[in-house]
Scaffold this motif. Sequence first.
Motif, PDB file in Angstrom:
ATOM      1  N   PHE A  97       0.671  -1.199  -0.056  1.00 59.02           N
ATOM      2  CA  PHE A  97       0.024  -0.012  -0.336  1.00 59.02           C
ATOM      3  C   PHE A  97       0.758   1.276  -0.011  1.00 59.02           C
ATOM      4  O   PHE A  97       0.726   2.032  -0.832  1.00 59.02           O
ATOM      5  CB  PHE A  97      -0.973  -0.081   1.124  1.00 59.02           C
ATOM      6  N   VAL A  98       1.856   1.410   0.702  1.00 59.45           N
ATOM      7  CA  VAL A  98       2.861   2.570   1.008  1.00 59.45           C
ATOM      8  C   VAL A  98       3.430   2.629  -0.115  1.00 59.45           C
ATOM      9  O   VAL A  98       3.781   3.684  -0.613  1.00 59.45           O
ATOM     10  CB  VAL A  98       3.428   2.708   2.180  1.00 59.45           C
ATOM     11  N   ALA A  99       4.080   1.265  -0.568  1.00 55.44           N
ATOM     12  CA  ALA A  99       4.888   1.481  -1.862  1.00 55.44           C
ATOM     13  C   ALA A  99       4.454   2.032  -2.896  1.00 55.44           C
ATOM     14  O   ALA A  99       4.892   2.311  -4.064  1.00 55.44           O
ATOM     15  CB  ALA A  99       5.671  -0.024  -2.049  1.00 55.44           C
ATOM     16  N   ARG A 155       4.083   9.440  -3.134  1.00 52.26           N
ATOM     17  CA  ARG A 155       4.914   9.315  -4.347  1.00 52.26           C
ATOM     18  C   ARG A 155       5.868  10.555  -4.562  1.00 52.26           C
ATOM     19  O   ARG A 155       7.162   9.977  -5.108  1.00 52.26           O
ATOM     20  CB  ARG A 155       3.999   9.616  -5.622  1.00 52.26           C
ATOM     21  N   GLN A 156       5.605  11.614  -4.143  1.00 54.71           N
ATOM     22  CA  GLN A 156       6.721  12.605  -4.425  1.00 54.71           C
ATOM     23  C   GLN A 156       8.007  12.535  -3.223  1.00 54.71           C
ATOM     24  O   GLN A 156       9.079  12.714  -3.911  1.00 54.71           O
ATOM     25  CB  GLN A 156       5.969  13.980  -3.928  1.00 54.71           C
ATOM     26  N   VAL A 157       7.527  11.879  -1.952  1.00 51.94           N
ATOM     27  CA  VAL A 157       8.491  11.532  -1.244  1.00 51.94           C
ATOM     28  C   VAL A 157       9.574  10.538  -1.679  1.00 51.94           C
ATOM     29  O   VAL A 157      10.721  10.505  -1.621  1.00 51.94           O
ATOM     30  CB  VAL A 157       8.014  11.276   0.255  1.00 51.94           C
ATOM     31  N   ARG A 158       8.824   9.331  -2.076  1.00 54.18           N
ATOM     32  CA  ARG A 158       9.363   8.183  -2.739  1.00 54.18           C
ATOM     33  C   ARG A 158      10.652   8.517  -3.871  1.00 54.18           C
ATOM     34  O   ARG A 158      11.625   8.015  -4.103  1.00 54.18           O
ATOM     35  CB  ARG A 158       8.515   7.175  -3.126  1.00 54.18           C
ATOM     36  N   GLU A 159      10.159   9.439  -4.660  1.00 49.46           N
ATOM     37  CA  GLU A 159      10.910   9.704  -5.797  1.00 49.46           C
ATOM     38  C   GLU A 159      12.178  10.724  -5.616  1.00 49.46           C
ATOM     39  O   GLU A 159      12.826  11.178  -6.445  1.00 49.46           O
ATOM     40  CB  GLU A 159       9.953  10.306  -6.855  1.00 49.46           C
ATOM     41  N   THR A 198      13.038   2.429   0.585  1.00 49.62           N
ATOM     42  CA  THR A 198      13.609   3.591   1.416  1.00 49.62           C
ATOM     43  C   THR A 198      13.178   5.009   0.938  1.00 49.62           C
ATOM     44  O   THR A 198      13.464   5.923   1.637  1.00 49.62           O
ATOM     45  CB  THR A 198      15.262   3.630   0.728  1.00 49.62           C
ATOM     46  N   GLY A 199      12.046   5.096   0.151  1.00 44.32           N
ATOM     47  CA  GLY A 199      11.526   6.268  -0.195  1.00 44.32           C
ATOM     48  C   GLY A 199      10.749   7.014   0.988  1.00 44.32           C
ATOM     49  O   GLY A 199      10.691   8.164   0.625  1.00 44.32           O
ATOM     50  N   TYR A 200      10.401   6.259   1.773  1.00 40.43           N
ATOM     51  CA  TYR A 200       9.695   7.057   3.114  1.00 40.43           C
ATOM     52  C   TYR A 200      10.409   7.736   3.853  1.00 40.43           C
ATOM     53  O   TYR A 200      10.186   8.423   4.903  1.00 40.43           O
ATOM     54  CB  TYR A 200       8.862   5.841   3.703  1.00 40.43           C
ATOM     55  N   TRP A 201      12.058   7.581   3.774  1.00 40.34           N
ATOM     56  CA  TRP A 201      12.767   8.584   4.401  1.00 40.34           C
ATOM     57  C   TRP A 201      13.365   9.375   3.198  1.00 40.34           C
ATOM     58  O   TRP A 201      14.763   9.925   3.463  1.00 40.34           O
ATOM     59  CB  TRP A 201      14.152   7.597   5.004  1.00 40.34           C
ATOM     60  N   TYR A 202      12.944   9.613   2.211  1.00 44.97           N
ATOM     61  CA  TYR A 202      13.384  10.575   0.946  1.00 44.97           C
ATOM     62  C   TYR A 202      14.402  10.009   0.305  1.00 44.97           C
ATOM     63  O   TYR A 202      15.347  10.870  -0.540  1.00 44.97           O
ATOM     64  CB  TYR A 202      13.468  12.124   1.790  1.00 44.97           C
ATOM     65  N   ASN A 203      14.802   8.713   0.720  1.00 46.78           N
ATOM     66  CA  ASN A 203      15.784   8.001  -0.037  1.00 46.78           C
ATOM     67  C   ASN A 203      17.141   8.766   0.424  1.00 46.78           C
ATOM     68  O   ASN A 203      18.206   8.739  -0.384  1.00 46.78           O
ATOM     69  CB  ASN A 203      15.693   7.880  -1.708  1.00 46.78           C
ATOM     70  N   ASP A 204      17.135   9.152   1.566  1.00 47.79           N
ATOM     71  CA  ASP A 204      18.174   9.852   2.340  1.00 47.79           C
ATOM     72  C   ASP A 204      19.029   9.063   3.112  1.00 47.79           C
ATOM     73  O   ASP A 204      18.719   8.475   3.876  1.00 47.79           O
ATOM     74  CB  ASP A 204      17.672  11.106   2.997  1.00 47.79           C
TER      75      ASP A 204
END
Length: 658
Positions: free
Chosen positions: A345-347, A353-357, A433-439
């Motif tokens: 669901f979250v993926a 979406r904006q955060v994941r990308e 990793t997108g839920y951490w802004y891929n950071d």
Amino acid sequence: MSWFDAVPVALAAAGWLVGPGLALAYAVGLRGISALGMAPVFSVLLVSVTAVVGQKAGRTWSVWLVLGVTAVTVVLAVVASLLLRRIAPPRESDPPRTLLVSAAALVPAMAVAWFVVVRGFGQPDELSQTFDAMFHYSAVSYILESGSASSLTINSLGNPSTAAGFYPAGWHGVTSLVVLTTGTDIATATNMVGWAIAGLIWPIGSLLLVRQIVGRNTAAMAVTPVLSVAFTAFPWGLLSFGVLWPNALSLALVPSGLAAVLAATRTAKDDVIGFRRAITLAPLVLVACAFAHPNAVFSLAVLAVFPLGTAVLRYALKTWREGRAWRGAVAVIGTGAVLFGLWWFVAHAEAFRQVREMYWPPFETPAGAVGEALLNATNGRPALWALSALTVTGLVVAWRVVNHRWLVAAAAASTFLYVLTAAINRPDTQKFTGYWYNDSFRLAAMLPITAVPLAVLAVLLIAGKLAGLVPAGSSRFALLRTPTALALLVVVVLLPLTRGFYVSTNASALAGTYTRAEPKAGTLVDDTEEAFLPKLAAAVPKDAVVANNPWDGSAVMLAEVQRKALYPHADIAWSAEQEYLSKNLDNAANDPRVCTAAQKVGVRYLLLGNKTFWPHDQRQKWYTGIAEPKAAGAFELVAQEGRVKLYRLDRCGSTTLP
């Protein structure tokens, strides 16, 4: 301001982060270490919910509003606890000796953290020279100006053209309360809240987590706090990079949340929270973490998978032995299906979406990233050799104890996520990793959550080995043979090996965006602009709107003196009038449309700072009209410090502004 003068501000920060929540924790039946460990979670919850409800009810944000709501909530919690006393009686506290040692152990942790911030900040009112600092300083200023600290409105910073939406304002609410309580400036309040997060909130959360892992162990309580503040990736990494103050607060709450998960999954040793109470409090913990920053919810979810998995597998093994293997199979398959469904669901959710990308270029090889994680040298920082030796030893110790193996798996998961961002970062990895802004910085900060208890396990092992070397039967060595004394001895030996628990290393990481900001490309507010602040506060009325270019530090300058900026941040949506003024305000003497736009948004002043921050960023071109007036007649110079100037917009062509 001197560091001595900053002490009351630091105490106020600690008080707001612990006090309200501690009262509520005792009201719901928690005692001792469990009450202290859950206090910051409840404090953030109370502050954040009060802000939202208060804004909806039309109440002005104030100290008394928060205290009033806290008092009412505590009374209701006491009544509920009395009614449910038979179902969930108050938890039995640890022995007084353990509690005393735990409280005393916080003192060196706070002292080490104080040394780090003194050396890292330079001055208690030092400003963070970072892009995100623009928003956070402006957000606190907006709260103080508007009387609203709601997470449902703060994202607009008072800009009517920006659509309202959720932005986690727990940190901003706490920081504004420190300003309101002490009368200090925003920068000092921010820095002292940072100290409280690193030196108090994070250590007491780690205390509770370790208590749930090792049980009633005084030696573990004695060494946990000071070990927790020695790691660089967290808390110090998030207090410098970004700067990510809300993330730092949220991640400091995760150990307490994970301790509650251990209670809810019955994987804690000598549980001090209680199964039923943990289940009841779980939604509150998640809400508190979300109000601090949603990153913490995802971090907690990842780490919680492993004690949950442990509990499910134990149940499956138990039912298999009882001849009811199908029940265990249903539990395992059902749990796996639910977890997979939540991830799916979250993926794929559009909301993320904006955060994941978000994309950050990889900078390390996979093997190198693993090495960084093991050596606590993430993101190119110096290796923490002695501390890393403890954490690696702790991995071995944890694996040899069945009840602790989930800790090894959780540490491996955190390392895996860091490796994905530091070394790979592709579209397929961003679903993880997108839920951490891929950071990589945010994911590196997860590593100490498991590293602290691993290091404690290693200290306990070494202390146990030392006990066998102390002569038995001699009264002279009786005290030295105690586990607590031996554990403290190990920590004392660490002092020279870590050069003072890595104070210099961590202060250097902190100073990178404070006292050592690169002067040509990294300075948001330079010395000249700081010197101009008293003139700015004296010349601009409190209700005035000041046109500014946020890239020249003026947004932070105006926030620090609590005046309203036309552009409080560099990259949010502006109205048509704001967009026109950003390109044409310097032509106010000849362009009637500038007059109309200025009147509509209420601009009365123009502030020009030194453009020394990220000079090559293309977004600077959005503010070409915030410049020296092209012709005389519209502006009057009010104050100046070097090249920093404040103009009053007296006339727009032939139009005199009221």
